[in-house]
Structures are given as structure tokens and as C-alpha cells.
Design an enzyme around this catalytic site. Structure first.
Site, PDB file in Angstrom:
ATOM      1  CB  SER A 139     -46.086 -62.299 -23.507  1.00  0.00           C
ATOM      2  OG  SER A 139     -45.743 -60.966 -23.826  1.00  0.00           O
ATOM      3  CD  GLU A 234     -40.400 -64.481 -23.917  1.00  0.00           C
ATOM      4  OE1 GLU A 234     -40.231 -64.019 -25.070  1.00  0.00           O
ATOM      5  OE2 GLU A 234     -41.377 -64.178 -23.217  1.00  0.00           O
ATOM      6  CG  HIS A 299     -42.841 -62.735 -27.607  1.00  0.00           C
ATOM      7  ND1 HIS A 299     -42.341 -62.795 -26.331  1.00  0.00           N
ATOM      8  CD2 HIS A 299     -44.009 -62.055 -27.526  1.00  0.00           C
ATOM      9  CE1 HIS A 299     -43.166 -62.168 -25.500  1.00  0.00           C
ATOM     10  NE2 HIS A 299     -44.185 -61.703 -26.199  1.00  0.00           N
TER      11      HIS A 299
END
Length: 329
Positions: A139, A234, A299
Site C-alpha cells: 500500500s 494493485e 489489499h
């Protein structure tokens, strides 16, 4: 372009592609962990819930590791509640944890936002001198993965953070990280998916959260391009029109020119996947390189750990990302 059906690959990618100049070299791989090793926990981004931190530390102890919490992990910024303390203390914690010779690996407690604010305050000269060791996160931590690659030359692990729901609640997520850390030769195919664009390509893995990669463009130490690499993408919480903006920026900047192949992970809270898939096909299908979707890293609650900076082969027809070498030595 019109998006394909849910299981139909996008046409137009050749099975074999000519070699291109490479801007994504293989990086120095860290050593694997052994029982009893010390693993430092840092918080480079958002504030960390204490109860989740305690639970994550207990799980690490259950792996016969000795977790060491950096001094400012539980700090909160006095004015900006989205940050785990000041930029200076977060950068100092990372520098000191990574350069501590008694520490075998460094794992982030959580993501959120803030890594970009502190990345230039990290002592990268000292990091390089310390040599490679496993660094784990995803992330917002994408900004640090890129810095470890470009400014230190070290491979890293796109994997779970110990104070997150995925690590605490999903055994498959924990087992993927545990196997990668202790027995990396058993995780040579960390994820499988389905073809979005057919073909096969070799290169070195890079990437992470798409929005963080786009935000890195134009900064002083940004990677010049993904040329020759296998790009992992992502994201979370980005509606399709915002993903469109992010991917379009990567395309318009030329950063995707010459990329060898693309591996797509999870797109949690990004809207109906049919819409996300249509966008991914529209923006990435024209590159003429293999693209695999559904690899789940990022995630997804059951996300696999995937190394960055390691040579691999992306086989879209088989839906596999296969490492040429183990993530760790």
C-alpha cells in the site's frame, strides 16, 4: 476499446517479444530468516492501533521471532491525525531499525498515508551500508519499496503488515509471508491468476500500489521507467474514474514504455470488478504486453507475499508469475 468478457483475454499481444533496453535491474536479495531472529516493527505512515499491534507481535513471537518495536510506532502527530508521529521520527525509526546489526528484518505495522513525506529523510547511505535485509509492507509502503530499489539497490517484499486485519485474521496471508521468510524456495510461484492479455515475458518485478507509483513521478529519486520490468499493480478505494486518471498518468508520462509484462493484484473497494476490468483492459491492453489479472496481492484479505526486485517470468496463458530464484537467499 471494448472490454472483453469476464474470462476472455484481450487480443493483440504477441507470444514472443523482442528484447528491450532494461531500466529495471535485478536487485540484491536479503537473507532468509532463522528461528530466534530479531524483527523490527516500524510505522512509516499512519497511526497504529495499539491492540492490533500487540496481536501482531504475538503472532510473530509464535513464529519464534523476537519482535522489536521502534520507539515511535505508537506516536500520533500533534496536528495531523493521519500520521504516526512526525516525518522526522518516522524516518529515524526506519533508519535506526534497518541499520541495527542485531535486526534481521524490518516489517511495517500498517500503511495509510505518510511514507512519501518521510522517504527523503531516511539515511539511504546508511541503509546501503547496512546491506540487504527483508523489508516488508504494501500500500503506502510502495514509496519505500521504490526507494529501497532505486536508492539502495535492495530487493524487498510486497507483503502483509502486522497490525492489519489481513495479517491478523487470514491464515493464508500469514502463511505466505512465513514461508517466504523461512523457506523461500517453496514459494517460487507466489500467485496464479487468469490472462487479460495473452503472452509470456521475463523481467524483474517492481511496483505495488498504482496511485503511489503515479505520485512518485517527477520526484528527484523516482525510477525513470518500468522498461524491461514485470510491473505489479494493485490499489484500494479508488473509483474507476480515479484509476483511469492514475493509469493514464503512468501512460502519458512514458513510464510504462517498454514494460515487459503486467501482473494485476487486488482492487478492493474500487467499484464493481466488471468496471475495473474494463478499465484495465482499456488502459493496459494497448501496450501489447502480457497481462495477468486476479493474482490477489495487495489489499485482498488473502494476499500472497510477492518479492520486488527479483527476476521472474509472467506467463499470461498459464496465469502464473514464477520466480527465477527464491525471494531470499
Amino acid at each position: 476499446m471494448t472490454a472483453p468478457g469476464p474470462h476472455a483475454p484481450v487480443p493483440g499481444s504477441p507470444a514472443a517479444r523482442p528484447a528491450a533496453p532494461v531500466d529495471v535491474p535485478a536487485l540484491a536479495r536479503p537473507g532468509r530468516l532463522r528461528f530466534g531472529d530479531r524483527i523490527a516493527v516500524v510505522a512509516p505512515s499512519g497511526p497504529v492501533p495499539e491492540e492490533r499491534l500487540r496481536a501482531g507481535l504475538d503472532l510473530l513471537r509464535g513464529w519464534d521471532l523476537e519482535p522489536v518495536v521502534a520507539p515511535h510506532v505508537l506516536d500520533a502527530h500533534a496536528a495531523l491525525g493521519h500520521l504516526a508521529g512526525t516525518d522526522e521520527t518516522r524516518a529515524r525509526d526506519l533508519t535506526e531499525a534497518y541499520t541495527d546489526p542485531s535486526v534481521a528484518a524490518v516489517v511495517c505495522a500498517r500503511g495509510g498515508y505518510g511514507a512519501q513525506r518521510m522517504v527523503d529523510l531516511v539515511d539511504w547511505r546508511a541503509i546501503r551500508a547496512a546491506g540487504p535485509k527483508p523489508f516488508i509492507g504494501y500500500s503506502d509502503v510502495t514509496a519505500l519499496h521504490e526507494a529501497f530499489a532505486v536508492r539502495a539497490g535492495f530487493a524487498t517484499l510486497h507483503g502483509p503488515m502486522i497490525a492489519t486485519a489481513a495479517f491478523l485474521g487470514e491464515p493464508r496471508t500469514r502463511e505466505s509471508l512465513r514461508a517466504t521468510l523461512f523457506a523461500p524456495e517453496t514459494v517460487r510461484v507466489p500467485a496464479t491468476g487468469t490472462p487479460l492479455v495473452p503472452g509470456r515475458a521475463a523481467g524483474v518485478t517492481l511496483g505495488g500500489c498504482a496511485s503511489l507509483l503515479a505520485a512518485d513521478l517527477g520526484t528527484p529519486h523516482a525510477r525513470p521507467s518500468a522498461r524491461g520490468g514485470l510491473l505489479l499493480l494493485e490499489d484500494v478505494g479508488e473509483e474507476p474514474y480515479r484509476l483511469d486518471r492514475i493509469l493514464t498518468q503512468l501512460l502519458r508520462s512514458g513510464w510504462l514504455d517498454g514494460v515487459a509484462g503486467i501482473a494485476l493484484g487486488s482492487w478492493e473497494e474500487c467499484g464493481p470488478y466488471e468496471e475495473v476490468r474494463a478499465l484495465l483492459a482499456d488502459r493496459l491492453g494497448g501496450l501489447g504486453v502480457p497481462v495477468v489479472e486476479g493474482l490477489g496481492f495487495g489489499h485482498d484479505p488473502a494476499a500472497p507475499t510477492v518479492p520486488l526486485g527479483v527476476p521472474a517470468v509472467l506467463d499470461a496463458d498459464a496465469g502464473t508469475l514464477a520466480l527465477d530464484v527464491p525471494a531470499l537467499v
